[in-house]
Design a protein around this motif. Sequence first.
Motif, PDB file in Angstrom:
ATOM      1  N   GLY A   1      17.561  55.042  18.378  1.00 50.33           N
ATOM      2  CA  GLY A   1      18.936  54.947  17.825  1.00 50.33           C
ATOM      3  C   GLY A   1      19.322  53.514  17.150  1.00 50.33           C
ATOM      4  O   GLY A   1      20.265  53.528  16.523  1.00 50.33           O
ATOM      5  N   LEU A   2      18.272  52.615  17.442  1.00 50.89           N
ATOM      6  CA  LEU A   2      18.853  51.335  16.744  1.00 50.89           C
ATOM      7  C   LEU A   2      18.217  50.931  15.707  1.00 50.89           C
ATOM      8  O   LEU A   2      16.728  51.391  15.434  1.00 50.89           O
ATOM      9  N   PRO A   3      18.859  50.550  14.681  1.00 52.90           N
ATOM     10  CA  PRO A   3      17.999  50.101  13.290  1.00 52.90           C
ATOM     11  C   PRO A   3      17.351  48.685  13.703  1.00 52.90           C
ATOM     12  O   PRO A   3      18.026  47.930  14.103  1.00 52.90           O
ATOM     13  N   VAL A   4      16.084  49.020  13.351  1.00 51.20           N
ATOM     14  CA  VAL A   4      15.236  47.621  13.664  1.00 51.20           C
ATOM     15  C   VAL A   4      14.283  46.969  12.543  1.00 51.20           C
ATOM     16  O   VAL A   4      13.877  47.895  12.003  1.00 51.20           O
TER      17      VAL A   4
ATOM     18  N   MET B   1      24.745  48.092  15.517  1.00 51.26           N
ATOM     19  CA  MET B   1      24.278  46.811  15.456  1.00 51.26           C
ATOM     20  C   MET B   1      22.827  46.785  15.280  1.00 51.26           C
ATOM     21  O   MET B   1      22.054  47.599  15.802  1.00 51.26           O
ATOM     22  N   SER B   2      22.331  46.048  14.222  1.00 54.86           N
ATOM     23  CA  SER B   2      20.981  46.153  13.707  1.00 54.86           C
ATOM     24  C   SER B   2      20.181  45.010  14.482  1.00 54.86           C
ATOM     25  O   SER B   2      20.759  44.041  14.778  1.00 54.86           O
ATOM     26  N   VAL B   3      18.908  45.313  14.756  1.00 48.72           N
ATOM     27  CA  VAL B   3      18.122  44.283  15.563  1.00 48.72           C
ATOM     28  C   VAL B   3      17.091  43.610  14.278  1.00 48.72           C
ATOM     29  O   VAL B   3      16.112  44.342  13.874  1.00 48.72           O
ATOM     30  N   ASN B   4      17.196  42.472  14.217  1.00 51.47           N
ATOM     31  CA  ASN B   4      16.352  41.619  13.602  1.00 51.47           C
ATOM     32  C   ASN B   4      15.349  41.090  14.392  1.00 51.47           C
ATOM     33  O   ASN B   4      15.391  39.970  15.079  1.00 51.47           O
ATOM     34  N   TYR B   5      14.181  41.540  14.516  1.00 52.71           N
ATOM     35  CA  TYR B   5      12.878  41.319  15.709  1.00 52.71           C
ATOM     36  C   TYR B   5      12.030  40.622  15.112  1.00 52.71           C
ATOM     37  O   TYR B   5      11.319  41.119  13.987  1.00 52.71           O
ATOM     38  N   VAL B   6      11.618  39.432  15.560  1.00 52.07           N
ATOM     39  CA  VAL B   6      10.519  38.712  15.186  1.00 52.07           C
ATOM     40  C   VAL B   6       9.439  38.453  16.298  1.00 52.07           C
ATOM     41  O   VAL B   6       9.823  38.146  17.350  1.00 52.07           O
TER      42      VAL B   6
ATOM     43  N   ALA C   1       9.084  48.281  18.558  1.00 51.51           N
ATOM     44  CA  ALA C   1      10.121  48.692  17.571  1.00 51.51           C
ATOM     45  C   ALA C   1      10.311  49.829  17.181  1.00 51.51           C
ATOM     46  O   ALA C   1      11.527  50.600  17.037  1.00 51.51           O
ATOM     47  N   SER C   2       9.199  50.583  17.196  1.00 53.25           N
ATOM     48  CA  SER C   2       9.409  52.279  17.126  1.00 53.25           C
ATOM     49  C   SER C   2      10.093  52.684  18.033  1.00 53.25           C
ATOM     50  O   SER C   2      11.146  53.866  17.816  1.00 53.25           O
ATOM     51  N   ARG C   3       9.914  52.404  19.579  1.00 54.25           N
ATOM     52  CA  ARG C   3      10.664  52.911  20.630  1.00 54.25           C
ATOM     53  C   ARG C   3      12.197  52.519  20.244  1.00 54.25           C
ATOM     54  O   ARG C   3      12.950  53.531  20.670  1.00 54.25           O
ATOM     55  N   LEU C   4      12.613  51.505  19.831  1.00 54.59           N
ATOM     56  CA  LEU C   4      14.091  51.032  19.732  1.00 54.59           C
ATOM     57  C   LEU C   4      14.547  51.807  18.620  1.00 54.59           C
ATOM     58  O   LEU C   4      15.619  52.390  18.722  1.00 54.59           O
ATOM     59  N   ARG C   5      13.698  51.995  17.788  1.00 50.78           N
ATOM     60  CA  ARG C   5      14.387  52.956  16.605  1.00 50.78           C
ATOM     61  C   ARG C   5      14.501  54.515  16.879  1.00 50.78           C
ATOM     62  O   ARG C   5      15.537  55.058  16.791  1.00 50.78           O
ATOM     63  N   ALA C   6      13.590  55.004  17.608  1.00 54.28           N
ATOM     64  CA  ALA C   6      13.663  56.332  18.224  1.00 54.28           C
ATOM     65  C   ALA C   6      14.769  56.271  19.218  1.00 54.28           C
ATOM     66  O   ALA C   6      15.675  57.336  19.486  1.00 54.28           O
TER      67      ALA C   6
END
Length: 197
Positions: free
Chosen positions: A36-39, A1-6, A29-34
Amino acid sequence: MSVNYVALGDSSAVGVGAARGGGYPARLASRLRAGGLPVGLSNLGQSGARIRDVFTGQVKRAVAAQPTLVTLGIGTNDVWRGTPLEDFQDDLDRIARRLKQTGAPLVVVNLVDLALAPVARLVPAALYEGRIEPFNAAIAEVARVHGMHHVDLFTASKDMIPKGPHFFSEDGFHPSAEGYEAWADLMLPTVQTLVRR
């Protein structure tokens, strides 16, 4: 599941004070990507923004972006520039009501303890003394009413700042890269719980 972060807010969202790496949203956002989440990050923060600027200039764009996660950090400029507390709380309430329409979890962070900032020694105490706690109480109250997820930067900053002499940048007001890293670390557990639901 990708995260659309605003991300909504002021110079702390932009990253003023850090030579590189951005503010806390970019680092979050960097930490979430690290992990494994697409952000995807849409950072709508603006340097110098007050609560009214978020309401009039950022919220509509945030809703249009169809976020799955929203963060908001605002209020420091309101404290320094004398925004009446009642106006601040009213605008924050309007922002929360509007963003609820997106269905995205909204994470709101309160104000750092500005009395610990080096700049506090150079300006009249009346600019911040006795104002930070009421503003933070307003943030907590609106968060409670609207089911926002409240991250207590104020309390954490009392521990972070004395232990980390480099929390603030050379201007003595904005966080440094180290400060933004600590800020993102503080928000990460709350945000991770929300995006993994």
